[in-house]
Write a protein that holds these residues in place. Structure first.
Motif, PDB file in Angstrom:
ATOM      1  N   PHE A 548      -4.539   2.596  -3.056  1.00 27.69           N
ATOM      2  CA  PHE A 548      -5.837   2.802  -2.410  1.00 27.69           C
ATOM      3  C   PHE A 548      -6.183   1.559  -1.593  1.00 27.69           C
ATOM      4  N   PRO A 549      -5.630   1.454  -0.381  1.00 32.25           N
ATOM      5  CA  PRO A 549      -5.781   0.236   0.415  1.00 32.25           C
ATOM      6  C   PRO A 549      -7.121   0.181   1.158  1.00 32.25           C
ATOM      7  N   LYS A 550      -7.404  -1.023   1.651  1.00 30.90           N
ATOM      8  CA  LYS A 550      -8.558  -1.251   2.518  1.00 30.90           C
ATOM      9  C   LYS A 550      -8.092  -1.246   3.979  1.00 30.90           C
ATOM     10  N   THR A 551      -9.048  -1.051   4.882  1.00 27.13           N
ATOM     11  CA  THR A 551      -8.757  -1.113   6.308  1.00 27.13           C
ATOM     12  C   THR A 551      -8.653  -2.574   6.748  1.00 27.13           C
ATOM     13  N   ALA A 552      -8.362  -2.769   8.021  1.00 26.94           N
ATOM     14  CA  ALA A 552      -8.276  -4.126   8.565  1.00 26.94           C
ATOM     15  C   ALA A 552      -9.614  -4.842   8.522  1.00 26.94           C
ATOM     16  N   SER A 553     -10.698  -4.091   8.405  1.00 26.16           N
ATOM     17  CA  SER A 553     -12.033  -4.687   8.286  1.00 26.16           C
ATOM     18  C   SER A 553     -12.499  -4.722   6.833  1.00 26.16           C
ATOM     19  N   ALA A 554     -11.564  -4.594   5.887  1.00 27.50           N
ATOM     20  CA  ALA A 554     -11.828  -4.707   4.448  1.00 27.50           C
ATOM     21  C   ALA A 554     -12.749  -3.613   3.915  1.00 27.50           C
ATOM     22  N   MET A 555     -12.676  -2.438   4.514  1.00 32.86           N
ATOM     23  CA  MET A 555     -13.450  -1.292   4.042  1.00 32.86           C
ATOM     24  C   MET A 555     -12.541  -0.321   3.308  1.00 32.86           C
TER      25      MET A 555
END
Length: 583
Positions: A548-555
């Protein structure tokens, strides 16, 4: 519910068995009197055949419905060689609908046209796809290999705290406010660095942990705000001992996951890595080394080169063999743009046809300089020479970036090869222009070389550390070092970094006190698990190997974290937010 087999298990030898299978409907094909359903679970796909007596029962079943079926295993008339279960089918005589499913917002198949944002928002659906599922299975296998290997060498697994104290380790901490102590904060660990050293002082001479780490820093394709580190620490050992442990573990991993027998690991100093590859994580699967050309141009009449040399800069060049005809002026402009990203002011180039030069430098270099280039760089017909003249760091880094770009553009890298290299002898300090001072190149607990201890305060620019990285195919796979175990040396390092005794005590007091009770010599590494899985699974996107990763903007697009909390929760924590700051 009584599942007897998984959907990847049945084979020709199971003919005639009565079985019960469960899973998701991956595909439905209606041939009128017969309906075929491909039933999927994490183990594979089995074809289920429903005859005309069963078709009415399943008339409303659609893709991603969860069902249970029972029936007899039979041999297919036309096998499917693409599936491990492709020789058999299950002829159903019982059916149970477990759960319905809405039409999914993305195609659940190995090949999907869904954009990444959709895949991240509906990650639980993305996990049903083999490309993601298989990477998680690989990750599980790799961690099991490490655990078994390290246990066999008398390492023990110890968990260290997640709620810790904020300490300067290079990146920003994630802070957790305390409900009981208003105005005070825990920090999520950037690594278990301090705790694993305390374990060594505590007599746990061989420790490891599959550790969660947290760093509040800008993200990129090989970085996430929370990540996993295979953390290893040893007492009464030196670099050769930890190198042997890591190399043995890597050989076990590659043997058991890829069937590859790794050879010896290269070693290269930090100085030579920068000099020849323009990077402290060199991709050594291809040659194309960088060359220092200062001596060729000591008497140059070219003003740009004169200015660089008079300001203690460097002229570095790189040869792209037999490829000059593959680079148009527009291509060179693209390379120039890449070089400028890394701070270079310009990129010069020459094309050599075996007799004469053309290109941006062809008219400004003397015949002697051209002859020197031919001899020094062993130039042949159709070679391209790329040259950057700038301060040492800029010239090396930017030309190193061009080395990688050119190799990828020309398909010079064998993606089926794996090249390990230990990078050693890192600088003890590096100068920070932003802070106008020297900062720790690794972390403040890294030991200097014995011969450089006396220079820690007087000659910071020429102190080397006992730090080391393991590089694989251009990625930093692990970082580690021999730790300082002598409190006098530690005090010198803190002083060199501008930390007063009071500041050191405030930041690391409990840690420094532990060294007063007998600290053994020790060293260790932190291996980036996600990066290792990325390389093993041939992807360059770290999100592919995280459940469950985060996006490049840490969302997190799926859970919508980070989110706003209610005023009562904030009040309990003694925190107030200015409304205009809420985003």
């Amino acid at each position: 519910m009584n599942r007897t087999h998984t959907n990847g298990e049945l084979r020709r030898s199971d003919e005639g068995k009565y079985v019960t299978l469960c899973g998701w409907v991956a595909k439905r094909r209606n041939l009128g009197s017969i309906v075929f359903i491909d039933l999927r679970d994490r183990y594979g796909i089995t074809q289920i055949t429903f005859d005309e007596k069963m078709t009415d029962m399943i008339k409303d079943v659609r893709n991603e419905y969860v069902i249970e079926v029972s029936g007899t295993v039979a041999i297919k008339e036309v096998p499917n060689p693409k599936l491990p279960t492709g020789e058999i089918e299950v002829r159903a005589d019982k059916f149970t609908l477990i759960n319905e499913a809405k039409t999914t917002p993305m195609i659940i198949a190995d090949e999907t046209d869904a954009l990444e944002d959709i895949r991240l928002k509906y990650r639980y659906l993305d996990l049903r796809r083999n490309p993601i599922k298989d990477k998680l299975l690989l990750r599980d296998k790799v961690t099991s290999i490490f655990r078994n290997y390290l246990h066999d060498l008398n390492f023990i697994e110890v968990e260290t705290p997640i709620l810790s104290k904020s300490t300067p380790e290079g990146a920003r901490d994630y802070l957790v406010p305390s409900r009981l102590y208003h105005g005070r904060f825990y920090a999520l660990p950037q690594s278990p660095q301090i705790y694993k050293q305390l374990l060594m002082i505590g007599g746990i001479d061989r420790y490891f942990q599959i550790a969660r780490c947290f760093r509040d820093e800008d993200l990129r394709s090989d970085r996430q705000p929370e990540f996993t580190q295979i953390d290893i620490e040893m007492s009464f050992a030196d670099e050769e001992d930890i190198f042997a442990v890591v190399e043995g573990a890597m050989k076990a991993v590659f043997s058991e996951t890829k069937g590859i027998k790794l050879g010896s690991f290269d070693r290269i100093s930090y100085h030579d890595a920068i000099k020849y590859y323009g990077s402290d994580k060199p991709d050594m699967r291809f040659d194309m080394k960088l060359n220092d050309l200062n001596e060729l141009f000591t008497k140059t009449a070219f003003t740009v080169f004169q200015n660089v040399l008079s300001n203690s800069g460097i002229i570095k060049g790189m040869v792209v063999k037999n490829a000059a005809d593959r680079f148009s002026r527009k291509d060179i402009d693209h390379l120039t743009d890449t070089a400028k990203i890394y701070g270079a002011k310009a990129l010069a180039y020459l094309k050599y046809d075996g007799q004469v030069f053309s290109g941006s430098l062809a008219k400004v270099l003397s015949d002697e300089e051209k002859s020197g280039l031919i001899n020094t760089l062993a130039l042949g017909a159709n070679d391209l020479v790329l040259i950057i003249a700038d301060e040492y760091g800029v010239a090396s880094t930017s030309l190193g970036a061009l080395r990688l770009k050119v190799a990828k553009d020309l398909d010079l890298i064998d993606r089926n090869s794996y090249k390990f290299a230990w990078v050693t002898d890192f600088p003890m300090y590096e100068y920070s222009k932003e802070e106008d001072r020297y900062v720790a190149c690794h972390h403040p607990f890294t030991s200097p070389r014995e011969e450089d201890i006396d220079k820690l305060l007087s000659d910071k620019a020429h102190c080397l550390s006992r730090a080391y990285d393991l590089v694989l195919n251009g990625y930093e796979l692990l970082s580690g070092s021999v730790r300082i175990h002598d409190s006098k040396v530690q005090a010198k390092v803190f002083e060199a970094l501008g930390l007063s005794d009071e500041e050191a005590k405030a930041k690391f007091g409990f840690f420094l006190e532990a060294f007063e009770y007998g600290a053994p010599p020790h060293l260790g590494v932190g291996i980036g698990l996600e990066r290792l899985i990325m390389i093993l699974s041939d992807t360059d996107n770290i999100k592919d190997v995280v459940a469950f990763p985060k996006t490049a903007s840490a969302m997190c697009l799926m859970s919508e974290a980070p989110n706003v909390v209610d005023d009562k929760q904030l009040s309990d924590l003694g925190i107030a937010c200015r409304k205009e700051e809420l985003k």
